[in-house]
Design a protein around this motif. Structure first.
Motif, short mmCIF file in Angstrom:
data_model
loop_
_atom_site.label_atom_id
_atom_site.label_comp_id
_atom_site.label_asym_id
_atom_site.label_seq_id
_atom_site.Cartn_x
_atom_site.Cartn_y
_atom_site.Cartn_z
N CYS A 34 0.85 -1.19 0.00
CA CYS A 34 0.00 0.00 0.00
C CYS A 34 0.88 1.24 0.00
CB CYS A 34 -0.89 -0.01 1.26
SG CYS A 34 -1.78 1.52 1.52
N ASP A 35 0.58 2.19 -0.88
CA ASP A 35 1.27 3.49 -0.84
C ASP A 35 0.35 4.53 -1.46
OD1 ASP A 35 4.58 4.29 -0.56
OD2 ASP A 35 3.19 5.77 -1.39
N LEU A 36 0.41 5.74 -0.90
CA LEU A 36 -0.39 6.85 -1.45
C LEU A 36 0.09 7.20 -2.84
CD1 LEU A 36 -0.27 9.32 1.61
CD2 LEU A 36 -2.13 7.76 1.00
N ASN A 37 1.37 6.96 -3.10
CA ASN A 37 1.98 7.32 -4.37
C ASN A 37 1.86 6.12 -5.33
OD1 ASN A 37 3.94 7.55 -6.42
ND2 ASN A 37 5.15 8.97 -5.16
N GLU A 38 0.93 6.27 -6.29
CA GLU A 38 0.59 5.13 -7.14
C GLU A 38 1.77 4.68 -8.01
OE1 GLU A 38 -3.11 5.77 -9.11
OE2 GLU A 38 -3.35 3.65 -9.55
N ASN A 39 2.55 5.64 -8.48
CA ASN A 39 3.71 5.29 -9.33
C ASN A 39 4.69 4.42 -8.58
OD1 ASN A 39 2.97 6.54 -11.63
ND2 ASN A 39 4.01 8.48 -11.13
N ARG A 40 5.00 4.89 -7.36
CA ARG A 40 5.96 4.14 -6.54
C ARG A 40 5.41 2.75 -6.20
NH1 ARG A 40 8.16 7.58 -1.85
NH2 ARG A 40 8.98 8.65 -3.65
N LEU A 41 4.12 2.75 -5.86
CA LEU A 41 3.45 1.48 -5.52
C LEU A 41 3.58 0.48 -6.67
CD1 LEU A 41 1.41 -0.06 -3.63
CD2 LEU A 41 -0.40 1.04 -4.95
N ASN A 42 3.27 0.96 -7.87
CA ASN A 42 3.28 0.05 -9.03
C ASN A 42 4.70 -0.42 -9.37
OD1 ASN A 42 0.54 0.18 -9.22
ND2 ASN A 42 0.52 1.86 -10.69
N THR A 43 5.65 0.49 -9.26
CA THR A 43 7.04 0.12 -9.55
C THR A 43 7.50 -0.98 -8.58
OG1 THR A 43 7.43 2.40 -10.17
CG2 THR A 43 9.38 1.07 -9.80
N MET A 44 7.17 -0.77 -7.31
CA MET A 44 7.61 -1.74 -6.30
C MET A 44 6.85 -3.07 -6.46
SD MET A 44 9.99 -0.61 -4.28
CE MET A 44 9.86 -1.21 -2.61
N ALA A 45 5.56 -2.98 -6.76
CA ALA A 45 4.77 -4.21 -6.92
C ALA A 45 5.29 -5.02 -8.09
CB ALA A 45 3.30 -3.85 -7.11
N GLU A 46 5.69 -4.32 -9.15
CA GLU A 46 6.22 -5.02 -10.33
C GLU A 46 7.56 -5.67 -9.99
OE1 GLU A 46 7.32 -3.72 -14.78
OE2 GLU A 46 5.61 -2.68 -13.88
N LYS A 47 8.40 -4.88 -9.32
CA LYS A 47 9.74 -5.39 -8.95
C LYS A 47 9.64 -6.66 -8.11
CE LYS A 47 13.99 -3.99 -6.69
NZ LYS A 47 14.62 -3.02 -5.81
N TYR A 48 8.70 -6.68 -7.16
CA TYR A 48 8.63 -7.80 -6.22
C TYR A 48 7.48 -8.77 -6.54
CZ TYR A 48 12.26 -5.50 -3.56
OH TYR A 48 13.44 -4.94 -3.19
N ASN A 49 6.84 -8.54 -7.68
CA ASN A 49 5.79 -9.43 -8.15
C ASN A 49 4.64 -9.58 -7.12
OD1 ASN A 49 4.57 -11.14 -9.93
ND2 ASN A 49 5.69 -12.97 -9.24
N ILE A 50 4.13 -8.44 -6.68
CA ILE A 50 3.05 -8.44 -5.69
C ILE A 50 1.73 -8.14 -6.41
CG2 ILE A 50 2.14 -7.20 -3.63
CD1 ILE A 50 4.61 -8.96 -3.05
N LYS A 51 0.74 -9.01 -6.18
CA LYS A 51 -0.54 -8.90 -6.92
C LYS A 51 -1.52 -7.94 -6.23
CE LYS A 51 0.26 -12.54 -9.76
NZ LYS A 51 1.69 -12.33 -9.60
N HIS A 52 -1.47 -7.89 -4.91
CA HIS A 52 -2.47 -7.09 -4.18
C HIS A 52 -1.88 -5.71 -3.85
CE1 HIS A 52 -3.17 -11.38 -3.32
NE2 HIS A 52 -4.44 -11.05 -3.55
N THR A 53 -2.36 -4.67 -4.55
CA THR A 53 -1.81 -3.33 -4.34
C THR A 53 -2.94 -2.34 -4.04
OG1 THR A 53 -1.91 -2.87 -6.70
CG2 THR A 53 0.19 -3.70 -5.84
N PHE A 54 -2.63 -1.38 -3.18
CA PHE A 54 -3.67 -0.45 -2.72
C PHE A 54 -3.09 0.96 -2.52
CE2 PHE A 54 -4.52 -4.68 -1.26
CZ PHE A 54 -5.87 -4.88 -1.51
N THR A 55 -3.88 1.96 -2.88
CA THR A 55 -3.51 3.33 -2.49
C THR A 55 -4.34 3.75 -1.27
OG1 THR A 55 -5.09 4.14 -4.12
CG2 THR A 55 -2.77 4.15 -4.77
#
Ligand SMILES: NC(=O)c1ccc[n+]([C@@H]2O[C@H](COP(=O)([O-])OP(=O)(O)OC[C@H]3O[C@@H](n4cnc5c(N)ncnc54)[C@H](O)[C@@H]3O)[C@@H](O)[C@H]2O)c1
Length: 352
Positions: A34-55
């Protein structure tokens, strides 16, 4: 045993240390970010292959399968995020400083107690190799009565920018960001005595030194040219504990010194020590003054440091291991920090 599922709240710089450490723990499944910053959230989720992401944190906390979270947001969000997670029935590892006030820290502990969940504070220096070695010497009574200590964490030009200089999100400057590490380490080494009084001073003289040219200085990922800086650039304080011991502390983001330094010094009746960053010991041998350095790696090693902390958090949850950096210690450190800022404002000693 089933793996515990972990959520990360705030996927900025320090979250990488938590994530990498969780990934090394075979009892853990890294589950949601979870992160307020959607760009950062998506970059990190992609890097670590995380399916559940939230702002939106409240959406992430609806996931019943999440057992525990790491709170890695800026400081002012620690209390609201930790309380929301605890109220949703999750165990919480919260980064240092615990919060931006003693009052908020107490509310966090109350929430943990109300929900019967663990609230551990990320006082990572407690998990360091240097701390373990010093503890061995303390436990074997090498120092005798430890009655005085000095801790310094000084940067010549080291305000990271971004939220670090914005008091509304950081709660303060080098004292709450850097000083907190060494105040906690010394107090932990002394056996967690209760603070009884504080005298402090803070200065806002050099600001963030954006004017300085020359070499490249460290900047936070959130830093920009338009950052505000309304935090102190130097803090100094004397903290007195209920066992009579006194700790003198200095922390700066900006200061006219030659070199950055981070050291602690301990003074006891039988011996003393300096950790800077290697450990040196001072005592008497056969009525001679003697200096000792150990044939060992005594300076803080970052290799595996966060893994120690994260493995402890997991072990507290799964095995009921007693937590060595519990919420109560976070509250006491926040009480010290509040008192230093209050003393700096009033010019008087604060009795705790
Ligand atoms: N233990 C250590 O040695 C150490 C070192 C550096 C930082 N820290 C601590 O870690 C924390 C984070 O520092 P950082 O350097 O990673 O900062 P950062 O700015 O890189 O990351 C913080 C992230 O939190 C996010 N965030 C803020 N509020 C949020 C909310 N309500 N919900 C979801 N996301 C939110 C931000 O968008 C940002 O991406 C701070 O409390 C800092 O004191 C600890």
């Amino acid at each position: 045993m089933e793996k515990i599922k972990i959520g990360i709240i705030g996927t900025g710089s320090i979250s990488v240390e938590h994530i990498e450490a969780y990934l090394k723990n075979s009892m853990v499944e890294l589950y949601a970010f979870c992160d307020l910053n959607e760009n950062r959230l998506n970059t990190m989720a992609e890097k670590y292959n995380i399916k559940h992401t939230f702002t939106d944190l409240s959406e992430m906390l609806k996931l019943k399968e999440i057992d525990a979270v790491s709170v890695c947001t800026w400081n002012s969000a620690h209390a609201p995020c930790a309380i929301a997670a605890l109220d949703a029935g999750k165990h919480v590892l919260c980064e240092k400083p615990m919060s931006v006030s003693e009052e908020a820290a107490k509310a966090m502990k109350e929430s943990a107690e109300r929900n019967g969940k663990l609230l551990m504070i990320g006082f990572v220096r407690r998990y360091g190799n240097d701390c373990k070695i010093l503890r061995e010497f303390i436990d074997s009574d090498y120092f005798g009565d430890l009655y005085y200590a000095k801790a310094t964490y000084l940067r010549r030009k080291g305000n990271p920018g971004g939220w670090f200089g914005d008091k509304s999100r950081s709660g303060g400057g080098p004292l709450i960001d850097l000083g907190v590490h060494v105040i906690d380490l010394v107090r932990f080494l002394m056996g967690n005595p209760k603070p009884v009084s504080v005298y402090g001073a803070t200065f806002k003289k050099l600001s963030d030194r954006k004017n300085i040219k020359g070499k490249k200085f460290y900047r936070a990922s959130s830093a920009s040219e338009n950052d505000i800086c309304d935090v102190e650039d130097l803090a100094t304080a004397m903290i007195r504990f209920d066992n009579g011991a006194v700790l003198s502390i200095e922390a700066s983001f900006s200061l006219n010194i030659k070199k950055d330094e981070g050291k602690i010094e301990l003074f006891g009746t039988k011996g003393g020590a300096k950790l800077n960053p290697e450990l040196e010991l001072y005592s008497e041998i056969n009525d001679y003054l003697a200096d000792v350095s150990l044939d060992a790696e005594t300076s803080l090693s970052f290799d595996g440091l966060f893994a120690e902390e994260i493995n402890h958090f997991v072990s507290c949850i799964l095995d009921g291991t007693p937590c060595i950096s519990p919420a109560q210690d976070g509250i006491e450190i926040m009480a010290i920090l509040d008192a230093i800022y209050k003393s700096a404002e009033t010019g008087h000693e604060v009795i705790l």
